[in-house]
Design a protein around this motif. Structure first.
Motif, PDB file in Angstrom:
ATOM      1  N   GLN A   3     -21.984  23.500 -61.096  1.00  0.00           N
ATOM      2  CA  GLN A   3     -22.229  22.708 -62.297  1.00  0.00           C
ATOM      3  C   GLN A   3     -21.040  22.786 -63.246  1.00  0.00           C
ATOM      4  O   GLN A   3     -20.505  23.856 -63.501  1.00  0.00           O
ATOM      5  CB  GLN A   3     -23.483  23.229 -62.992  1.00  0.00           C
ATOM      6  CG  GLN A   3     -23.837  22.503 -64.247  1.00  0.00           C
ATOM      7  CD  GLN A   3     -25.037  23.130 -64.939  1.00  0.00           C
ATOM      8  OE1 GLN A   3     -25.443  24.230 -64.610  1.00  0.00           O
ATOM      9  NE2 GLN A   3     -25.587  22.435 -65.900  1.00  0.00           N
ATOM     10  N   ASP A   4     -20.619  21.631 -63.750  1.00  0.00           N
ATOM     11  CA  ASP A   4     -19.551  21.576 -64.735  1.00  0.00           C
ATOM     12  C   ASP A   4     -20.159  21.882 -66.098  1.00  0.00           C
ATOM     13  O   ASP A   4     -21.055  21.168 -66.550  1.00  0.00           O
ATOM     14  CB  ASP A   4     -18.932  20.180 -64.737  1.00  0.00           C
ATOM     15  CG  ASP A   4     -17.426  20.227 -64.720  1.00  0.00           C
ATOM     16  OD1 ASP A   4     -16.873  21.312 -64.513  1.00  0.00           O
ATOM     17  OD2 ASP A   4     -16.825  19.167 -64.911  1.00  0.00           O
ATOM     18  N   ILE A   5     -19.699  22.917 -66.740  1.00  0.00           N
ATOM     19  CA  ILE A   5     -20.268  23.321 -68.025  1.00  0.00           C
ATOM     20  C   ILE A   5     -19.414  22.741 -69.145  1.00  0.00           C
ATOM     21  O   ILE A   5     -18.196  22.940 -69.174  1.00  0.00           O
ATOM     22  CB  ILE A   5     -20.354  24.849 -68.128  1.00  0.00           C
ATOM     23  CG1 ILE A   5     -21.309  25.354 -67.049  1.00  0.00           C
ATOM     24  CG2 ILE A   5     -20.810  25.282 -69.512  1.00  0.00           C
ATOM     25  CD1 ILE A   5     -21.443  26.835 -66.960  1.00  0.00           C
ATOM     26  N   PRO A   6     -20.047  22.012 -70.077  1.00  0.00           N
ATOM     27  CA  PRO A   6     -19.288  21.412 -71.182  1.00  0.00           C
ATOM     28  C   PRO A   6     -18.783  22.461 -72.167  1.00  0.00           C
ATOM     29  O   PRO A   6     -19.284  23.585 -72.218  1.00  0.00           O
ATOM     30  CB  PRO A   6     -20.306  20.477 -71.832  1.00  0.00           C
ATOM     31  CG  PRO A   6     -21.634  20.995 -71.429  1.00  0.00           C
ATOM     32  CD  PRO A   6     -21.467  21.692 -70.120  1.00  0.00           C
ATOM     33  N   LYS A   7     -17.811  22.064 -72.940  1.00  0.00           N
ATOM     34  CA  LYS A   7     -17.219  22.948 -73.951  1.00  0.00           C
ATOM     35  C   LYS A   7     -18.163  23.152 -75.127  1.00  0.00           C
ATOM     36  O   LYS A   7     -18.913  22.260 -75.503  1.00  0.00           O
ATOM     37  CB  LYS A   7     -15.919  22.353 -74.489  1.00  0.00           C
ATOM     38  CG  LYS A   7     -14.790  22.315 -73.496  1.00  0.00           C
ATOM     39  CD  LYS A   7     -14.358  23.675 -73.093  1.00  0.00           C
ATOM     40  CE  LYS A   7     -13.005  24.030 -73.624  1.00  0.00           C
ATOM     41  NZ  LYS A   7     -12.593  25.352 -73.217  1.00  0.00           N
ATOM     42  N   VAL A   8     -18.076  24.335 -75.719  1.00  0.00           N
ATOM     43  CA  VAL A   8     -18.769  24.624 -76.969  1.00  0.00           C
ATOM     44  C   VAL A   8     -18.038  23.862 -78.067  1.00  0.00           C
ATOM     45  O   VAL A   8     -16.811  23.939 -78.172  1.00  0.00           O
ATOM     46  CB  VAL A   8     -18.758  26.139 -77.278  1.00  0.00           C
ATOM     47  CG1 VAL A   8     -19.336  26.418 -78.650  1.00  0.00           C
ATOM     48  CG2 VAL A   8     -19.494  26.919 -76.205  1.00  0.00           C
ATOM     49  N   VAL A   9     -18.799  23.104 -78.880  1.00  0.00           N
ATOM     50  CA  VAL A   9     -18.160  22.329 -79.942  1.00  0.00           C
ATOM     51  C   VAL A   9     -18.549  22.803 -81.340  1.00  0.00           C
ATOM     52  O   VAL A   9     -17.827  22.555 -82.301  1.00  0.00           O
ATOM     53  CB  VAL A   9     -18.456  20.815 -79.812  1.00  0.00           C
ATOM     54  CG1 VAL A   9     -17.825  20.259 -78.545  1.00  0.00           C
ATOM     55  CG2 VAL A   9     -19.943  20.529 -79.841  1.00  0.00           C
TER      56      VAL A   9
END
Length: 95
Positions: A2-8
């Motif tokens: 799974q590609d984990i999105p960046k913390v924003v």
């Protein structure tokens, strides 16, 4: 994998849990190190029922002190959190 999105964005809640927002719009909640410290102090001092604490206001202030790493980590009050772990294992609703 799974590609984990960046913390924003990260917010410290009154319960001393972290509200972590990701680039895909997902939100996860995570127990902060401050929360654990607070509970340990209250239990040790026998003040859990009274709600008394020895922590100073600096522990409660997130302000501009959240710093973000290139590896999807972030730091608050000198504690480093792993955004990937929070995305996979964090609560989807506040506790």
């Amino acid at each position: 994998m799974q590609d984990i999105p960046k913390v924003v964005r990260v917010a410290l809640l009154p319960s001393l849990f972290l509200r972590v927002e990701f680039a895909d719009g997902a939100v996860r909640y995570w127990r902060s190190a401050i929360n654990k410290t607070e509970l340990d102090l209250l239990k040790k001092a026998g003040n859990l029922r009274k709600g008394l604490t020895q922590l100073t206001p600096e522990y409660y202030w997130l302000g501009t002190q959240a710093t973000f790493g290139q590896d999807n980590t972030f730091a608050i009050n000198r504690v480093i959190y792993d955004g990937n772990e929070i995305y996979k294992q964090g609560n989807r609703q506040p506790t």
